[in-house]
Motif scaffolding. Sequence first.
Motif, PDB file in Angstrom:
ATOM      1  N   ARG A  22       0.824  -1.206   0.000  1.00 24.80           N
ATOM      2  CA  ARG A  22       0.000   0.000   0.000  1.00 24.80           C
ATOM      3  C   ARG A  22       0.860   1.259   0.000  1.00 24.80           C
ATOM      4  NH1 ARG A  22      -3.371  -3.399   3.404  1.00 24.80           N
ATOM      5  NH2 ARG A  22      -2.234  -2.716   5.261  1.00 24.80           N
ATOM      6  N   ARG A  23       1.957   1.228   0.741  1.00 25.08           N
ATOM      7  CA  ARG A  23       2.871   2.377   0.736  1.00 25.08           C
ATOM      8  C   ARG A  23       3.427   2.617  -0.665  1.00 25.08           C
ATOM      9  NH1 ARG A  23       5.751   4.269   5.463  1.00 25.08           N
ATOM     10  NH2 ARG A  23       4.819   3.499   7.390  1.00 25.08           N
ATOM     11  N   THR A  24       3.778   1.539  -1.338  1.00 19.32           N
ATOM     12  CA  THR A  24       4.317   1.666  -2.693  1.00 19.32           C
ATOM     13  C   THR A  24       3.279   2.262  -3.633  1.00 19.32           C
ATOM     14  OG1 THR A  24       5.787  -0.226  -2.338  1.00 19.32           O
ATOM     15  CG2 THR A  24       5.332   0.404  -4.624  1.00 19.32           C
ATOM     16  N   GLN A  25       2.031   1.811  -3.512  1.00 16.94           N
ATOM     17  CA  GLN A  25       0.962   2.361  -4.346  1.00 16.94           C
ATOM     18  C   GLN A  25       0.794   3.855  -4.098  1.00 16.94           C
ATOM     19  OE1 GLN A  25      -2.208  -0.126  -3.002  1.00 16.94           O
ATOM     20  NE2 GLN A  25      -2.005  -1.591  -4.688  1.00 16.94           N
ATOM     21  N   ARG A  26       0.773   4.243  -2.822  1.00 12.65           N
ATOM     22  CA  ARG A  26       0.613   5.668  -2.511  1.00 12.65           C
ATOM     23  C   ARG A  26       1.787   6.481  -3.043  1.00 12.65           C
ATOM     24  NH1 ARG A  26      -1.551   3.540   2.383  1.00 12.65           N
ATOM     25  NH2 ARG A  26       0.429   3.740   3.479  1.00 12.65           N
ATOM     26  N   ARG A  27       2.997   5.911  -2.922  1.00  6.15           N
ATOM     27  CA  ARG A  27       4.177   6.628  -3.404  1.00  6.15           C
ATOM     28  C   ARG A  27       4.095   6.857  -4.908  1.00  6.15           C
ATOM     29  NH1 ARG A  27       8.343   4.779  -5.920  1.00  6.15           N
ATOM     30  NH2 ARG A  27       7.914   2.615  -5.339  1.00  6.15           N
ATOM     31  N   VAL A  28       3.741   5.812  -5.666  1.00  2.00           N
ATOM     32  CA  VAL A  28       3.637   5.946  -7.121  1.00  2.00           C
ATOM     33  C   VAL A  28       2.573   6.976  -7.483  1.00  2.00           C
ATOM     34  CG1 VAL A  28       3.017   4.731  -9.247  1.00  2.00           C
ATOM     35  CG2 VAL A  28       4.477   3.613  -7.548  1.00  2.00           C
ATOM     36  N   PHE A  29       1.457   6.936  -6.762  1.00  3.64           N
ATOM     37  CA  PHE A  29       0.366   7.876  -7.022  1.00  3.64           C
ATOM     38  C   PHE A  29       0.808   9.311  -6.748  1.00  3.64           C
ATOM     39  CE2 PHE A  29      -3.606  10.046  -5.782  1.00  3.64           C
ATOM     40  CZ  PHE A  29      -4.367   9.797  -6.909  1.00  3.64           C
ATOM     41  N   ARG A  30       1.468   9.531  -5.599  1.00  2.00           N
ATOM     42  CA  ARG A  30       1.907  10.884  -5.245  1.00  2.00           C
ATOM     43  C   ARG A  30       2.963  11.394  -6.231  1.00  2.00           C
ATOM     44  NH1 ARG A  30      -2.386  11.803  -3.056  1.00  2.00           N
ATOM     45  NH2 ARG A  30      -2.779  11.045  -0.959  1.00  2.00           N
ATOM     46  N   GLU A  31       3.849  10.525  -6.655  1.00  4.96           N
ATOM     47  CA  GLU A  31       4.872  10.949  -7.617  1.00  4.96           C
ATOM     48  C   GLU A  31       4.229  11.381  -8.931  1.00  4.96           C
ATOM     49  OE1 GLU A  31       7.491   7.634  -7.812  1.00  4.96           O
ATOM     50  OE2 GLU A  31       8.571   8.154  -5.962  1.00  4.96           O
ATOM     51  N   ALA A  32       3.199  10.659  -9.352  1.00  2.99           N
ATOM     52  CA  ALA A  32       2.490  11.045 -10.575  1.00  2.99           C
ATOM     53  C   ALA A  32       1.786  12.385 -10.388  1.00  2.99           C
ATOM     54  CB  ALA A  32       1.486   9.961 -10.965  1.00  2.99           C
ATOM     55  N   GLN A  33       1.222  12.601  -9.212  1.00  2.00           N
ATOM     56  CA  GLN A  33       0.581  13.889  -8.937  1.00  2.00           C
ATOM     57  C   GLN A  33       1.590  15.029  -9.010  1.00  2.00           C
ATOM     58  OE1 GLN A  33      -1.168  12.950  -5.092  1.00  2.00           O
ATOM     59  NE2 GLN A  33      -3.217  13.172  -5.952  1.00  2.00           N
TER      60      GLN A  33
END
Length: 507
Positions: free
Chosen positions: A431-442
Amino acid sequence: MSCVISDDVTDAVPLVYADSVDIPVLFRDGPAKRPFKQWRTAKHRAWTTPGAFPDKDGWYAPTTTWREIVKAATEVGRDVTPWLHQAPQLARGELVARVSPLYAYLGIHDVTPKHPLPHTSGRRLTVNAVYEHGTERSAKSMLGYRLGMTMAEWACRSLMGLGQTWHIEDGGPVPALESAFKDPVRTLPDLWGLHEAENTYWLIEAKGGNVRKNRLTEGWEQLEEGTKVLHAYDHRRILCGASVQPQGDLFVTIDHDHHPGQPALPVNGKPAPAPSSPEDHLGESDDALLATARAQMLTCLALRSAPPSRLRTVALTADRSTRRRSADGLTTPLERDPISRAMRAAVRAESPSDDEQARRTITRAIGLDDFLTYRIPGTELHLGMSRRLFAACDQLHYEDQAIAARTPGLRAEDQRIADEPADEEVEEQRRRTQRRVFREAQEQERELIQERLRDAYVDGGDRQWRDLLPGQQEPRLDLDDQPDLLEAATPETYLALRRDDVPHHRR
Protein backbone atom coordinates in the motif's frame (compact mmCIF):
# COMPACT_ATOMS: atom_id res chain seq x y z
CA MET A 1 -31.80 45.09 -4.68
CA SER A 2 -30.31 46.38 -1.42
CA CYS A 3 -30.46 45.27 2.15
CA VAL A 4 -30.46 47.65 5.11
CA ILE A 5 -28.83 46.16 8.17
CA SER A 6 -29.81 47.71 11.48
CA ASP A 7 -27.03 48.94 13.74
CA ASP A 8 -27.76 46.45 16.51
CA VAL A 9 -26.82 43.39 14.44
CA THR A 10 -23.20 44.51 14.26
CA ASP A 11 -22.78 44.58 18.04
CA ALA A 12 -20.01 42.35 19.35
CA VAL A 13 -21.11 38.84 20.24
CA PRO A 14 -19.67 37.21 23.38
CA LEU A 15 -16.80 34.83 22.74
CA VAL A 16 -18.52 32.02 24.65
CA TYR A 17 -21.00 29.99 22.61
CA ALA A 18 -23.39 27.13 23.28
CA ASP A 19 -20.68 24.61 22.36
CA SER A 20 -17.69 26.42 23.91
CA VAL A 21 -15.26 24.40 26.01
CA ASP A 22 -11.96 25.19 27.71
CA ILE A 23 -8.97 22.98 26.87
CA PRO A 24 -6.09 23.03 29.40
CA VAL A 25 -2.79 22.96 27.49
CA LEU A 26 0.64 22.41 29.05
CA PHE A 27 3.75 23.48 27.13
CA ARG A 28 7.06 21.98 28.25
CA ASP A 29 10.50 21.26 26.80
CA GLY A 30 10.31 17.46 26.70
CA PRO A 31 8.36 14.36 27.78
CA ALA A 32 7.71 14.14 31.51
CA LYS A 33 5.45 12.37 33.95
CA ARG A 34 1.71 12.80 33.76
CA PRO A 35 0.87 16.17 35.40
CA PHE A 36 -1.73 14.63 37.68
CA LYS A 37 -4.55 17.02 38.61
CA GLN A 38 -2.55 20.07 37.51
CA TRP A 39 -5.06 20.63 34.72
CA ARG A 40 -7.42 21.64 37.53
CA THR A 41 -5.09 22.94 40.28
CA ALA A 42 -2.28 24.76 38.45
CA LYS A 43 -2.43 28.46 37.71
CA HIS A 44 -3.20 28.82 34.01
CA ARG A 45 -2.38 31.71 31.71
CA ALA A 46 -4.85 33.16 29.27
CA TRP A 47 -4.06 32.33 25.63
CA THR A 48 -2.75 35.65 24.31
CA THR A 49 -0.77 34.52 21.25
CA PRO A 50 -3.40 33.34 18.74
CA GLY A 51 -1.84 31.93 15.59
CA ALA A 52 1.63 31.75 17.13
CA PHE A 53 3.79 29.58 19.35
CA PRO A 54 3.81 30.92 22.94
CA ASP A 55 6.99 32.48 24.30
CA LYS A 56 6.73 30.73 27.69
CA ASP A 57 6.16 27.17 28.83
CA GLY A 58 3.48 26.37 31.39
CA TRP A 59 -0.28 25.89 31.59
CA TYR A 60 -2.73 27.76 29.37
CA ALA A 61 -6.53 27.65 29.19
CA PRO A 62 -7.73 28.54 25.66
CA THR A 63 -11.43 28.40 24.89
CA THR A 64 -12.63 26.82 21.66
CA THR A 65 -15.84 25.38 20.23
CA TRP A 66 -16.91 21.82 19.57
CA ARG A 67 -17.39 22.91 15.97
CA GLU A 68 -13.71 23.82 15.72
CA ILE A 69 -12.69 20.46 17.19
CA VAL A 70 -14.84 18.33 14.89
CA LYS A 71 -13.63 20.29 11.86
CA ALA A 72 -10.10 19.31 12.88
CA ALA A 73 -11.28 15.69 13.15
CA THR A 74 -12.67 15.67 9.60
CA GLU A 75 -9.49 17.05 8.02
CA VAL A 76 -6.56 15.36 9.77
CA GLY A 77 -4.90 12.11 8.79
CA ARG A 78 -3.97 9.98 5.83
CA ASP A 79 -5.45 10.96 2.47
CA VAL A 80 -7.59 7.98 1.47
CA THR A 81 -9.15 9.54 -1.63
CA PRO A 82 -6.98 7.56 -4.12
CA TRP A 83 -9.00 4.49 -3.12
CA LEU A 84 -12.38 6.20 -3.48
CA HIS A 85 -12.45 6.84 -7.21
CA GLN A 86 -14.68 3.86 -7.94
CA ALA A 87 -16.83 4.30 -4.82
CA PRO A 88 -16.90 7.96 -3.71
CA GLN A 89 -19.73 7.21 -1.27
CA LEU A 90 -17.11 5.54 0.95
CA ALA A 91 -15.95 9.06 1.82
CA ARG A 92 -18.99 9.26 4.08
CA GLY A 93 -17.79 6.19 5.95
CA GLU A 94 -14.34 7.69 6.47
CA LEU A 95 -15.90 10.86 7.88
CA VAL A 96 -17.95 8.70 10.26
CA ALA A 97 -14.78 6.90 11.37
CA ARG A 98 -13.05 10.20 12.11
CA VAL A 99 -15.89 11.80 14.06
CA SER A 100 -18.00 9.06 15.66
CA PRO A 101 -15.50 7.96 18.37
CA LEU A 102 -15.48 11.51 19.70
CA TYR A 103 -19.27 11.62 19.85
CA ALA A 104 -19.51 8.10 21.27
CA TYR A 105 -17.19 8.55 24.24
CA LEU A 106 -16.70 12.25 25.05
CA GLY A 107 -18.91 14.42 27.20
CA ILE A 108 -18.87 17.87 28.78
CA HIS A 109 -18.89 18.79 32.44
CA ASP A 110 -18.79 22.01 34.43
CA VAL A 111 -15.56 22.79 36.26
CA THR A 112 -14.37 25.26 38.85
CA PRO A 113 -10.57 25.35 38.63
CA LYS A 114 -8.50 26.44 41.60
CA HIS A 115 -7.38 29.56 39.71
CA PRO A 116 -10.27 30.53 37.40
CA LEU A 117 -9.68 32.86 34.47
CA PRO A 118 -12.15 35.47 33.22
CA HIS A 119 -13.94 35.03 29.88
CA THR A 120 -13.71 31.23 29.86
CA SER A 121 -16.70 28.93 29.44
CA GLY A 122 -16.39 27.01 32.71
CA ARG A 123 -16.93 23.79 30.74
CA ARG A 124 -14.42 21.13 29.76
CA LEU A 125 -14.44 17.90 27.82
CA THR A 126 -14.27 14.58 29.64
CA VAL A 127 -15.15 10.96 28.94
CA ASN A 128 -18.80 10.02 29.33
CA ALA A 129 -20.46 7.27 31.35
CA VAL A 130 -20.44 4.81 28.43
CA TYR A 131 -16.65 5.06 28.16
CA GLU A 132 -16.22 4.96 31.92
CA HIS A 133 -18.36 1.90 32.65
CA GLY A 134 -19.04 -0.03 29.45
CA THR A 135 -16.18 0.34 26.97
CA GLU A 136 -13.67 -2.38 26.19
CA ARG A 137 -9.96 -1.74 25.87
CA SER A 138 -9.93 -1.99 22.07
CA ALA A 139 -12.65 0.67 21.79
CA LYS A 140 -10.69 2.90 24.16
CA SER A 141 -7.67 2.51 21.88
CA MET A 142 -9.79 3.62 18.92
CA LEU A 143 -10.82 6.77 20.79
CA GLY A 144 -7.20 7.35 21.80
CA TYR A 145 -5.98 7.35 18.20
CA ARG A 146 -8.71 9.65 16.89
CA LEU A 147 -8.50 11.94 19.91
CA GLY A 148 -4.73 12.25 19.57
CA MET A 149 -4.85 13.13 15.88
CA THR A 150 -7.78 15.52 16.31
CA MET A 151 -6.31 17.46 19.21
CA ALA A 152 -2.89 17.65 17.55
CA GLU A 153 -4.56 19.18 14.49
CA TRP A 154 -6.56 21.55 16.67
CA ALA A 155 -3.57 22.62 18.77
CA CYS A 156 -1.21 23.16 15.86
CA ARG A 157 -3.60 24.74 13.39
CA SER A 158 -6.43 26.40 15.34
CA LEU A 159 -4.34 27.43 18.33
CA MET A 160 -0.86 28.10 16.95
CA GLY A 161 -1.44 29.01 13.31
CA LEU A 162 0.22 26.13 11.48
CA GLY A 163 -0.75 25.75 7.84
CA GLN A 164 -2.24 22.62 6.30
CA THR A 165 -0.92 19.40 7.86
CA TRP A 166 0.12 16.39 5.79
CA HIS A 167 0.75 12.76 6.59
CA ILE A 168 4.52 12.41 6.65
CA GLU A 169 4.55 9.12 4.76
CA ASP A 170 3.54 11.06 1.64
CA GLY A 171 7.08 12.40 1.44
CA GLY A 172 7.70 15.12 4.00
CA PRO A 173 8.38 18.81 3.39
CA VAL A 174 11.54 18.72 1.25
CA PRO A 175 11.36 17.07 -2.20
CA ALA A 176 15.03 16.04 -2.10
CA LEU A 177 14.36 14.08 1.11
CA GLU A 178 11.22 12.27 -0.03
CA SER A 179 12.84 8.85 -0.27
CA ALA A 180 14.07 9.09 3.33
CA PHE A 181 10.66 10.15 4.61
CA LYS A 182 9.02 7.30 2.69
CA ASP A 183 11.48 4.70 3.99
CA PRO A 184 9.29 2.03 5.67
CA VAL A 185 12.15 1.03 7.96
CA ARG A 186 12.10 4.41 9.71
CA THR A 187 9.66 5.02 12.55
CA LEU A 188 8.68 8.62 11.85
CA PRO A 189 6.17 11.08 13.35
CA ASP A 190 2.60 11.35 12.05
CA LEU A 191 2.38 14.78 10.45
CA TRP A 192 4.28 17.75 9.13
CA GLY A 193 3.31 21.31 8.27
CA LEU A 194 4.74 24.74 7.51
CA HIS A 195 4.20 27.64 9.88
CA GLU A 196 4.11 30.56 7.47
CA ALA A 197 4.76 33.32 10.01
CA GLU A 198 7.85 31.51 11.31
CA ASN A 199 8.80 30.14 7.88
CA THR A 200 9.59 26.96 9.78
CA TYR A 201 8.66 23.32 9.28
CA TRP A 202 6.93 21.48 12.10
CA LEU A 203 7.20 17.73 12.69
CA ILE A 204 4.24 16.49 14.74
CA GLU A 205 3.59 13.26 16.62
CA ALA A 206 0.16 12.68 18.15
CA LYS A 207 -0.72 10.50 21.13
CA GLY A 208 -4.16 10.18 22.68
CA GLY A 209 -6.09 8.45 25.44
CA ASN A 210 -4.68 7.80 28.90
CA VAL A 211 -1.25 9.08 27.82
CA ARG A 212 1.66 8.33 30.14
CA LYS A 213 5.38 9.06 29.96
CA ASN A 214 6.36 5.81 28.23
CA ARG A 215 4.12 6.62 25.26
CA LEU A 216 5.40 10.18 25.13
CA THR A 217 8.99 8.94 25.20
CA GLU A 218 8.17 6.66 22.28
CA GLY A 219 6.69 9.62 20.41
CA TRP A 220 9.77 11.73 21.11
CA GLU A 221 11.95 9.03 19.60
CA GLN A 222 9.82 9.18 16.45
CA LEU A 223 10.37 12.93 16.28
CA GLU A 224 14.11 12.45 16.73
CA GLU A 225 14.07 10.04 13.81
CA GLY A 226 12.36 12.74 11.76
CA THR A 227 15.07 15.21 12.73
CA LYS A 228 17.72 12.83 11.39
CA VAL A 229 16.11 13.28 7.98
CA LEU A 230 15.32 17.01 8.24
CA HIS A 231 18.41 17.99 10.25
CA ALA A 232 19.66 20.56 7.69
CA TYR A 233 16.45 22.61 7.99
CA ASP A 234 15.06 24.81 10.71
CA HIS A 235 12.13 22.98 12.31
CA ARG A 236 10.13 22.48 15.47
CA ARG A 237 9.45 19.10 17.01
CA ILE A 238 5.94 18.98 18.46
CA LEU A 239 4.69 16.06 20.57
CA CYS A 240 0.97 16.41 21.33
CA GLY A 241 -0.47 14.22 24.06
CA ALA A 242 -4.27 14.43 24.39
CA SER A 243 -5.07 12.85 27.76
CA VAL A 244 -8.42 12.07 29.29
CA GLN A 245 -9.64 9.63 31.93
CA PRO A 246 -12.81 9.08 33.98
CA GLN A 247 -13.66 11.98 36.30
CA GLY A 248 -10.88 14.06 34.74
CA ASP A 249 -10.66 16.83 32.17
CA LEU A 250 -9.37 16.45 28.64
CA PHE A 251 -6.03 18.26 28.54
CA VAL A 252 -3.19 18.49 26.04
CA THR A 253 0.54 18.37 26.69
CA ILE A 254 2.80 19.89 24.05
CA ASP A 255 6.41 18.79 24.43
CA HIS A 256 8.61 20.67 22.02
CA ASP A 257 12.02 21.85 20.96
CA HIS A 258 13.45 23.95 18.15
CA HIS A 259 16.12 22.52 15.84
CA PRO A 260 18.07 25.28 14.05
CA GLY A 261 18.99 25.09 10.38
CA GLN A 262 18.39 26.70 7.02
CA PRO A 263 14.95 28.27 6.45
CA ALA A 264 12.07 26.46 4.79
CA LEU A 265 12.14 26.28 1.02
CA PRO A 266 10.05 28.95 -0.73
CA VAL A 267 6.98 27.66 -2.56
CA ASN A 268 7.49 28.14 -6.31
CA GLY A 269 10.13 30.75 -5.55
CA LYS A 270 7.75 32.93 -3.54
CA PRO A 271 8.32 34.02 0.05
CA ALA A 272 5.97 32.70 2.71
CA PRO A 273 2.75 34.74 3.02
CA ALA A 274 1.43 36.33 6.19
CA PRO A 275 0.15 34.01 8.93
CA SER A 276 -3.25 32.68 7.98
CA SER A 277 -5.14 29.69 6.71
CA PRO A 278 -4.50 28.51 3.13
CA GLU A 279 -8.16 29.40 2.44
CA ASP A 280 -7.31 33.06 2.97
CA HIS A 281 -5.05 32.93 -0.12
CA LEU A 282 -7.13 30.99 -2.65
CA GLY A 283 -7.54 34.01 -4.90
CA GLU A 284 -3.82 34.52 -5.49
CA SER A 285 -2.05 31.25 -4.63
CA ASP A 286 -2.29 28.12 -6.78
CA ASP A 287 -0.51 26.17 -4.05
CA ALA A 288 -3.07 27.25 -1.46
CA LEU A 289 -5.90 26.27 -3.82
CA LEU A 290 -4.45 22.81 -4.46
CA ALA A 291 -3.79 22.26 -0.74
CA THR A 292 -7.31 23.32 0.22
CA ALA A 293 -8.94 21.23 -2.49
CA ARG A 294 -6.91 18.22 -1.38
CA ALA A 295 -7.88 18.77 2.27
CA GLN A 296 -11.58 19.02 1.37
CA MET A 297 -11.77 16.00 -0.94
CA LEU A 298 -13.56 13.79 1.59
CA THR A 299 -16.30 16.37 1.99
CA CYS A 300 -16.49 16.95 -1.76
CA LEU A 301 -16.88 13.23 -2.47
CA ALA A 302 -19.51 12.92 0.25
CA LEU A 303 -21.47 15.77 -1.34
CA ARG A 304 -20.95 14.43 -4.84
CA SER A 305 -22.26 10.97 -3.96
CA ALA A 306 -25.18 12.10 -1.77
CA PRO A 307 -28.78 11.44 -2.84
CA PRO A 308 -29.89 14.67 -4.59
CA SER A 309 -32.99 14.95 -2.40
CA ARG A 310 -30.80 15.27 0.71
CA LEU A 311 -28.67 18.12 -0.55
CA ARG A 312 -29.49 21.71 0.27
CA THR A 313 -27.79 25.08 0.04
CA VAL A 314 -27.40 27.69 2.76
CA ALA A 315 -26.79 31.38 2.22
CA LEU A 316 -23.65 33.08 3.55
CA THR A 317 -22.40 36.54 2.83
CA ALA A 318 -20.25 36.60 -0.31
CA ASP A 319 -17.75 38.84 1.49
CA ARG A 320 -15.18 36.25 2.62
CA SER A 321 -13.27 38.75 4.75
CA THR A 322 -15.80 38.26 7.55
CA ARG A 323 -14.82 34.57 7.80
CA ARG A 324 -11.04 34.69 7.67
CA ARG A 325 -8.92 33.08 10.34
CA SER A 326 -9.44 34.83 13.67
CA ALA A 327 -8.04 34.71 17.18
CA ASP A 328 -10.54 31.92 17.95
CA GLY A 329 -9.35 29.56 15.21
CA LEU A 330 -10.10 28.60 11.63
CA THR A 331 -13.89 28.71 11.81
CA THR A 332 -16.18 31.66 12.43
CA PRO A 333 -19.30 30.79 14.44
CA LEU A 334 -22.20 32.36 12.58
CA GLU A 335 -23.49 33.74 15.85
CA ARG A 336 -20.74 36.27 15.11
CA ASP A 337 -22.08 36.90 11.61
CA PRO A 338 -25.36 38.75 12.17
CA ILE A 339 -25.09 40.30 8.70
CA SER A 340 -25.67 36.91 7.02
CA ARG A 341 -28.66 36.27 9.26
CA ALA A 342 -30.13 39.70 8.52
CA MET A 343 -29.63 39.23 4.77
CA ARG A 344 -31.32 35.82 4.90
CA ALA A 345 -34.28 37.43 6.65
CA ALA A 346 -34.39 40.13 3.96
CA VAL A 347 -34.65 37.48 1.23
CA ARG A 348 -37.41 35.66 3.13
CA ALA A 349 -39.35 38.89 3.44
CA GLU A 350 -38.86 39.80 -0.22
CA SER A 351 -39.87 36.50 -1.83
CA PRO A 352 -42.33 33.72 -0.90
CA SER A 353 -40.90 30.33 0.00
CA ASP A 354 -42.55 28.56 -2.96
CA ASP A 355 -40.72 30.70 -5.54
CA GLU A 356 -37.31 29.04 -5.41
CA GLN A 357 -35.87 30.72 -8.49
CA ALA A 358 -36.85 34.20 -7.29
CA ARG A 359 -35.19 33.52 -3.97
CA ARG A 360 -31.99 32.42 -5.70
CA THR A 361 -31.95 35.54 -7.85
CA ILE A 362 -32.47 37.81 -4.86
CA THR A 363 -29.89 35.89 -2.83
CA ARG A 364 -27.16 36.61 -5.34
CA ALA A 365 -28.28 40.18 -5.97
CA ILE A 366 -28.25 40.99 -2.27
CA GLY A 367 -24.65 39.79 -1.83
CA LEU A 368 -25.13 36.25 -0.54
CA ASP A 369 -23.50 33.07 -1.82
CA ASP A 370 -25.17 29.67 -1.54
CA PHE A 371 -23.02 26.87 -0.08
CA LEU A 372 -23.91 23.24 -0.79
CA THR A 373 -24.43 21.21 2.42
CA TYR A 374 -25.30 17.66 3.41
CA ARG A 375 -25.86 15.95 6.74
CA ILE A 376 -23.30 13.14 6.83
CA PRO A 377 -25.13 9.91 7.78
CA GLY A 378 -23.83 8.38 10.99
CA THR A 379 -22.58 11.72 12.31
CA GLU A 380 -24.24 14.79 13.74
CA LEU A 381 -22.57 17.07 11.20
CA HIS A 382 -23.72 19.12 8.25
CA LEU A 383 -20.67 19.73 6.02
CA GLY A 384 -20.49 21.88 2.93
CA MET A 385 -18.57 24.21 0.65
CA SER A 386 -18.90 27.00 -1.88
CA ARG A 387 -19.54 26.53 -5.60
CA ARG A 388 -16.06 27.57 -6.62
CA LEU A 389 -14.29 25.30 -4.11
CA PHE A 390 -16.58 22.41 -5.09
CA ALA A 391 -15.72 23.01 -8.75
CA ALA A 392 -11.99 22.95 -7.92
CA CYS A 393 -12.37 19.76 -5.85
CA ASP A 394 -14.40 18.14 -8.61
CA GLN A 395 -11.67 18.96 -11.12
CA LEU A 396 -9.06 17.52 -8.77
CA HIS A 397 -11.17 14.37 -8.45
CA TYR A 398 -11.18 14.07 -12.25
CA GLU A 399 -7.39 14.56 -12.41
CA ASP A 400 -6.86 11.97 -9.67
CA GLN A 401 -9.10 9.50 -11.50
CA ALA A 402 -6.94 9.82 -14.59
CA ILE A 403 -3.79 9.19 -12.55
CA ALA A 404 -5.39 6.27 -10.71
CA ALA A 405 -6.32 4.65 -14.01
CA ARG A 406 -2.61 4.63 -14.87
CA THR A 407 -1.48 3.47 -11.40
CA PRO A 408 -1.57 -0.32 -10.91
CA GLY A 409 -3.52 -1.45 -7.87
CA LEU A 410 -5.34 1.78 -7.06
CA ARG A 411 -8.60 0.93 -8.80
CA ALA A 412 -11.09 -1.34 -7.06
CA GLU A 413 -11.08 -3.77 -9.98
CA ASP A 414 -7.29 -4.15 -9.66
CA GLN A 415 -7.45 -5.43 -6.09
CA ARG A 416 -6.62 -9.10 -5.82
CA ILE A 417 -8.68 -11.48 -3.72
CA ALA A 418 -6.38 -13.65 -1.66
CA ASP A 419 -7.22 -17.25 -0.85
CA GLU A 420 -5.90 -16.68 2.64
CA PRO A 421 -5.01 -13.61 4.71
CA ALA A 422 -1.85 -11.91 3.50
CA ASP A 423 1.01 -10.93 5.75
CA GLU A 424 0.09 -7.53 7.17
CA GLU A 425 3.62 -6.14 6.85
CA VAL A 426 3.79 -7.19 3.21
CA GLU A 427 0.38 -5.66 2.54
CA GLU A 428 1.34 -2.40 4.25
CA GLN A 429 4.49 -2.19 2.15
CA ARG A 430 2.42 -2.77 -0.99
CA ARG A 431 0.00 0.00 0.00
CA ARG A 432 2.87 2.38 0.74
CA THR A 433 4.32 1.67 -2.69
CA GLN A 434 0.96 2.36 -4.35
CA ARG A 435 0.61 5.67 -2.51
CA ARG A 436 4.18 6.63 -3.40
CA VAL A 437 3.64 5.95 -7.12
CA PHE A 438 0.37 7.88 -7.02
CA ARG A 439 1.91 10.88 -5.25
CA GLU A 440 4.87 10.95 -7.62
CA ALA A 441 2.49 11.04 -10.57
CA GLN A 442 0.58 13.89 -8.94
CA GLU A 443 3.78 15.88 -8.43
CA GLN A 444 4.90 15.32 -12.01
CA GLU A 445 1.64 16.85 -13.25
CA ARG A 446 1.37 19.46 -10.50
CA GLU A 447 1.65 22.57 -12.68
CA LEU A 448 -0.93 21.33 -15.18
CA ILE A 449 -3.30 20.27 -12.40
CA GLN A 450 -2.95 23.65 -10.70
CA GLU A 451 -3.76 25.44 -13.94
CA ARG A 452 -6.90 23.38 -14.43
CA LEU A 453 -7.96 23.82 -10.80
CA ARG A 454 -7.58 27.58 -11.14
CA ASP A 455 -9.82 27.62 -14.21
CA ALA A 456 -12.42 25.46 -12.45
CA TYR A 457 -12.31 27.64 -9.33
CA VAL A 458 -12.83 30.86 -11.29
CA ASP A 459 -15.58 29.44 -13.50
CA GLY A 460 -17.34 27.72 -10.59
CA GLY A 461 -18.40 30.98 -8.99
CA ASP A 462 -20.66 31.81 -11.94
CA ARG A 463 -22.17 28.36 -12.47
CA GLN A 464 -25.39 26.91 -11.10
CA TRP A 465 -25.30 23.95 -8.74
CA ARG A 466 -27.20 21.82 -11.24
CA ASP A 467 -24.29 22.31 -13.66
CA LEU A 468 -21.78 21.08 -11.07
CA LEU A 469 -23.59 18.10 -9.55
CA PRO A 470 -23.75 14.64 -11.18
CA GLY A 471 -27.54 14.48 -10.78
CA GLN A 472 -27.96 17.88 -12.49
CA GLN A 473 -30.58 18.95 -9.95
CA GLU A 474 -30.70 22.28 -8.17
CA PRO A 475 -30.69 21.72 -4.38
CA ARG A 476 -33.26 23.48 -2.25
CA LEU A 477 -32.15 26.86 -0.93
CA ASP A 478 -32.62 26.80 2.84
CA LEU A 479 -33.17 30.27 4.29
CA ASP A 480 -35.12 29.14 7.34
CA ASP A 481 -34.31 30.66 10.69
CA GLN A 482 -33.11 27.74 12.84
CA PRO A 483 -32.10 28.96 16.32
CA ASP A 484 -31.12 25.45 17.42
CA LEU A 485 -28.57 25.07 14.59
CA LEU A 486 -24.98 25.98 15.48
CA GLU A 487 -23.35 27.08 12.24
CA ALA A 488 -19.72 27.87 11.48
CA ALA A 489 -17.87 28.73 8.30
CA THR A 490 -14.50 29.52 6.79
CA PRO A 491 -14.13 31.53 3.58
CA GLU A 492 -15.11 28.50 1.46
CA THR A 493 -16.40 25.75 3.81
CA TYR A 494 -19.41 25.26 6.08
CA LEU A 495 -20.10 23.16 9.17
CA ALA A 496 -23.18 22.94 11.38
CA LEU A 497 -24.66 20.82 14.15
CA ARG A 498 -27.70 21.11 16.35
CA ARG A 499 -27.49 22.22 19.95
CA ASP A 500 -28.85 18.83 21.02
CA ASP A 501 -25.97 17.14 19.19
CA VAL A 502 -23.22 18.71 21.28
CA PRO A 503 -21.66 15.97 23.50
CA HIS A 504 -23.72 15.10 26.57
CA HIS A 505 -23.38 17.73 29.29
CA ARG A 506 -23.02 16.05 32.66
CA ARG A 507 -24.41 18.39 35.29
